[in-house]
Design a protein around this motif. Structure first.
Motif, PDB file in Angstrom:
ATOM      1  N   ARG A  28       0.819  -1.224   0.000  1.00  3.54           N
ATOM      2  CA  ARG A  28       0.000   0.000   0.000  1.00  3.54           C
ATOM      3  C   ARG A  28       0.851   1.271   0.000  1.00  3.54           C
ATOM      4  O   ARG A  28       0.362   2.346  -0.307  1.00  3.54           O
ATOM      5  N   HIS A  29       2.128   1.138   0.365  1.00  5.12           N
ATOM      6  CA  HIS A  29       2.997   2.299   0.512  1.00  5.12           C
ATOM      7  C   HIS A  29       4.111   2.343  -0.538  1.00  5.12           C
ATOM      8  O   HIS A  29       5.013   3.163  -0.426  1.00  5.12           O
ATOM      9  N   ASP A  31       5.490   2.758  -4.409  1.00  3.43           N
ATOM     10  CA  ASP A  31       5.214   3.281  -5.746  1.00  3.43           C
ATOM     11  C   ASP A  31       6.126   2.667  -6.804  1.00  3.43           C
ATOM     12  O   ASP A  31       5.756   2.594  -7.972  1.00  3.43           O
ATOM     13  N   ASN A  32       7.304   2.210  -6.409  1.00  6.57           N
ATOM     14  CA  ASN A  32       8.287   1.668  -7.339  1.00  6.57           C
ATOM     15  C   ASN A  32       7.729   0.410  -8.024  1.00  6.57           C
ATOM     16  O   ASN A  32       7.398  -0.573  -7.363  1.00  6.57           O
ATOM     17  N   THR A  33       7.648   0.448  -9.344  1.00  3.24           N
ATOM     18  CA  THR A  33       7.054  -0.648 -10.116  1.00  3.24           C
ATOM     19  C   THR A  33       7.801  -1.962  -9.926  1.00  3.24           C
ATOM     20  O   THR A  33       7.178  -3.017  -9.769  1.00  3.24           O
ATOM     21  N   ARG A  36       7.118  -3.313  -6.443  1.00  5.64           N
ATOM     22  CA  ARG A  36       5.742  -3.813  -6.397  1.00  5.64           C
ATOM     23  C   ARG A  36       5.651  -5.199  -7.039  1.00  5.64           C
ATOM     24  O   ARG A  36       4.985  -6.095  -6.519  1.00  5.64           O
ATOM     25  N   ARG A  87       8.274   7.337   3.212  1.00  5.19           N
ATOM     26  CA  ARG A  87       7.750   6.533   2.104  1.00  5.19           C
ATOM     27  C   ARG A  87       8.816   6.402   1.023  1.00  5.19           C
ATOM     28  O   ARG A  87       8.815   7.129   0.041  1.00  5.19           O
ATOM     29  N   THR A  89      11.471   3.463  -1.199  1.00 12.63           N
ATOM     30  CA  THR A  89      11.702   2.088  -1.617  1.00 12.63           C
ATOM     31  C   THR A  89      12.660   1.372  -0.681  1.00 12.63           C
ATOM     32  O   THR A  89      12.431   0.216  -0.291  1.00 12.63           O
TER      33      THR A  89
END
Length: 143
Positions: A28-29, A31-33, A36, A87, A89
């Motif tokens: 949920r926190h 953003d790094n593709t 993820r 927040r 990575t």
């Protein structure tokens, strides 16, 4: 079927469910593709191990336990506090490495404490450990 088998499978199911829920909370926190994508693989593997342990327990007439809601709530609160504040990575990867390391310690203890567990139960536990090791290695590139 021995009590050792039941205890080990229950511990694996609990650890895998906790791992799956933890990955979901971290996702949920993030953003790094690429991160993820790695976390999605881990979550799927945790789910598979959790299902295998639960099905093995069911096959021998036992029910899987559940992680108490208070433990889940504390885990989510810790993840939210850490990743809302910072927040990034690297922080998410660090949390995953720490969680997998703690999970492996608990699973190794469970294997050693249940020496007469069935080979299938030990195999499922070792799969969970291997997945956590894989996750640790994959997270290192995000530090």
């Amino acid at each position: 079927m021995t009590n050792n088998t039941v205890r080990l499978l229950a511990e694996v199911e609990k650890a895998a469910a906790f791992g799956r829920d933890s990955v979901s909370a971290v996702l949920r926190h993030v953003d790094n593709t690429n991160l993820r994508r790695e976390l999605a693989v881990s979550r799927k593997q945790y789910s598979d191990v959790c299902d295998d342990a639960k099905n093995s327990l069911s096959a021998i007439g036992c029910r899987a336990g559940r992680n108490p809601q208070t433990i889940k709530m504390m885990m989510r609160t810790a993840v939210n506090a850490q990743l809302n504040r910072k927040r990034d990575t690297s922080e998410a990867a660090k949390m995953m490495i720490q969680g997998c390391t703690m999970g492996n310690i608990e699973l190794l203890k469970a294997i050693h404490e249940n020496p007469s567990a069935s080979p299938k139960a030990v195999d499922i536990a070792n799969r969970a450990i291997a997945e956590q090791e894989r996750t640790i290695q994959s997270m290192k590139r995000f530090l």
